[in-house]
Design an enzyme around this catalytic site. Sequence first.
Site, short mmCIF file in Angstrom:
data_model
loop_
_atom_site.label_atom_id
_atom_site.label_comp_id
_atom_site.label_asym_id
_atom_site.label_seq_id
_atom_site.Cartn_x
_atom_site.Cartn_y
_atom_site.Cartn_z
CB THR A 1 -0.89 0.01 1.25
OG1 THR A 1 -1.65 -1.19 1.23
CG2 THR A 1 -1.82 1.20 1.27
CG LEU B 1 -3.98 -10.06 1.78
CD1 LEU B 1 -3.72 -10.27 3.26
CD2 LEU B 1 -3.15 -11.03 0.97
CE LYS C 1 -5.07 -1.79 0.92
NZ LYS C 1 -4.03 -2.75 1.13
CG ASN D 1 -7.43 -0.29 3.77
OD1 ASN D 1 -8.27 -1.14 3.48
ND2 ASN D 1 -6.16 -0.59 3.88
CG LEU E 1 -22.23 -0.84 9.48
CD1 LEU E 1 -23.67 -0.83 8.95
CD2 LEU E 1 -21.80 0.60 9.79
N GLY F 1 -17.33 -1.51 18.83
CA GLY F 1 -16.43 -2.15 19.78
C GLY F 1 -15.33 -1.23 20.26
CB CYS G 1 -4.02 -2.40 6.74
SG CYS G 1 -2.96 -3.58 5.93
CE LYS H 1 1.15 0.17 6.74
NZ LYS H 1 1.37 0.41 5.32
C1 UDX Z 1 -7.77 -4.47 6.26
C2 UDX Z 1 -8.69 -4.40 5.02
O1 UDX Z 1 -9.98 -4.95 5.35
C3 UDX Z 1 -8.07 -5.14 3.85
O2 UDX Z 1 -8.88 -5.02 2.69
C4 UDX Z 1 -6.68 -4.53 3.59
O3 UDX Z 1 -6.03 -5.23 2.55
C5 UDX Z 1 -5.81 -4.57 4.84
O4 UDX Z 1 -6.50 -3.94 5.92
P1 UDX Z 1 -7.16 -6.34 8.09
O5 UDX Z 1 -6.21 -5.33 8.66
O6 UDX Z 1 -6.71 -7.75 7.92
O7 UDX Z 1 -7.66 -5.85 6.63
O8 UDX Z 1 -8.43 -6.36 9.04
P2 UDX Z 1 -10.00 -6.05 8.96
O9 UDX Z 1 -10.76 -7.32 8.93
O10 UDX Z 1 -10.32 -5.07 7.92
O11 UDX Z 1 -10.23 -5.39 10.40
C6 UDX Z 1 -9.48 -4.24 10.81
C7 UDX Z 1 -9.85 -3.84 12.21
O12 UDX Z 1 -11.17 -3.31 12.25
C8 UDX Z 1 -9.81 -4.97 13.24
O13 UDX Z 1 -9.21 -4.49 14.41
C9 UDX Z 1 -11.28 -5.29 13.48
O14 UDX Z 1 -11.52 -5.82 14.75
C10 UDX Z 1 -11.90 -3.90 13.32
N1 UDX Z 1 -13.32 -3.95 12.91
C11 UDX Z 1 -13.69 -4.50 11.71
C12 UDX Z 1 -14.30 -3.39 13.74
O15 UDX Z 1 -13.98 -2.87 14.82
N2 UDX Z 1 -15.60 -3.41 13.34
C13 UDX Z 1 -16.00 -3.94 12.16
O16 UDX Z 1 -17.21 -3.90 11.87
C14 UDX Z 1 -15.02 -4.50 11.32
#
Ligand code: UDX
Length: 461
Positions: A128, A168, A219, A223, A265, A268, A275, A278
């Site tokens: 990214t 991902l 990207k 995010n 949605l 928490g 990701c 950052k």
């Molecule tokens: C994220 C993006 O989803 C992905 O497309 C990108 O390539 C990399 O960054 P990731 O960091 O693996 O992926 O985690 P993700 O599942 O997106 O969750 C990120 C954070 O958000 C977690 O701490 C999760 O607990 C939190 N989250 C997610 C919430 O608090 N509420 C939600 O509804 C969804």
Amino acid sequence: MARIRSKRAKIAVIGMGHVGLPTALGLASLGWQVLGVDCSPELVSRLQAGEATFYEPGLADLLQQHLGKNFLPVQDLEKAIREATILFLCVGTPQKTTGEADLSQLEAAARTIAQNLNSYKLIVEKSTVPAITAQWIQRTIRRYANNENGRKHLDRIEFDVASNPEFLQEGVALDNISRPERIVCGVDSDRAREILEEIYRPLSAPLLMTGLSTAEIIKHAANSFLSMKISFINMVADLCDAIGADVTKVAEGIGMDPRIGPAFLQAGIGFGGYCFPKDLRAFIYLAEEHGVDFSLLKQVEAINERRSELFVKKVRNALWVLHDKTIAALGLSFKPGTDDTRESPSVRIVDRLLSEGAALRLHDPKAMPLLQKVFPPQEGRLTYCDSPYSAAQNAHALLILTDWPEYKLLDWNQLRATMQLPLILDGRNLLDPATVRSAGFEYISIGRPEAPGFQGTASSV
Ligand code: UDX
């Protein structure tokens, strides 16, 4: 193109981290010969020995399947560049204290590519990066290749740079790679477009071809938008807490509108991981650099930063004095399905409670071995436990900090019997309030009324 179509051309994936390794194994699964390059000799020898270097469901098996056949972990970047035609750049782009992305690893890779250009290369940026990084890579390769004492002649050796951002999600990375919802490719030549179409054709996912900077912006925008959804629902949760409404139902209700959608949605303790925090900061920085006032995203970040403190306040409100209280904390990774604790809100909360004098008993299904190295146990103050039941022993409160599905299935009567006080604070709204309350627990969660009235269910009338 004949070498590409017959898969005689090799691929080198540079950087064997959370993006690079799954990408390399995904490409190997599609039948390509893949070199997995990393500058860490330790990491390369662990991979060569068949050890998955981090936890990701299915990764260890996939490594076993392809290792030594069409996946080769190597340390020699120069040789890999010379052998391969397609180079995927998956090196780290950590953030500087300013929020700006540190692109020094990318720049170093571009220089090495320039010095080893022996035939046509397609350089695919997967890390990214801020918009216009692809242009910097092009410029760097031209500059350094030309500077090789006249030995290299770029007019004869062609190359293309493409941007193919990776979406991902940790915990489901292999699924994301084999069944992506969409593939975005930023290109500025037909040759690059054709090669990427050839690589991704077997996945039959929607393929969006754009210009280079557009792909880079997609990207960051994706995010940032998802982070915004999370911060939005977290503020709604605070309002629900204040007036006694249920945020999970609000999320369900607004998520039924296809313009909003139900994903991301879940209220928490906030988002973490490598990701979101950052990329959000980097996007804010990019906007500032270009004189665009994107203060909306600064609020998204500020709301997220307050989440852990707000949760600690809930714990304090429930226990009054935290000093000398024993607290069980379940879940340390930033989300379930991974052992990754980078920017994990759970760790921030544990740290905060420790500094208030509480004794912490921790459990996580996957993250403990790694976390213990940076956050060592402290006699009587910070204990890593081998099960949630052991963590709950003599605890005055039990916190759910990561929504690992296995925590839903705990034996609540057994847990209650070992605790000093039957108190649960659920930072992820993971548990069913009725189930834990009927087991005799006082149950506090995020944006859900403590004494619910009629909750309703979704049904079509
Ligand atoms: C994220 C993006 O989803 C992905 O497309 C990108 O390539 C990399 O960054 P990731 O960091 O693996 O992926 O985690 P993700 O599942 O997106 O969750 C990120 C954070 O958000 C977690 O701490 C999760 O607990 C939190 N989250 C997610 C919430 O608090 N509420 C939600 O509804 C969804």
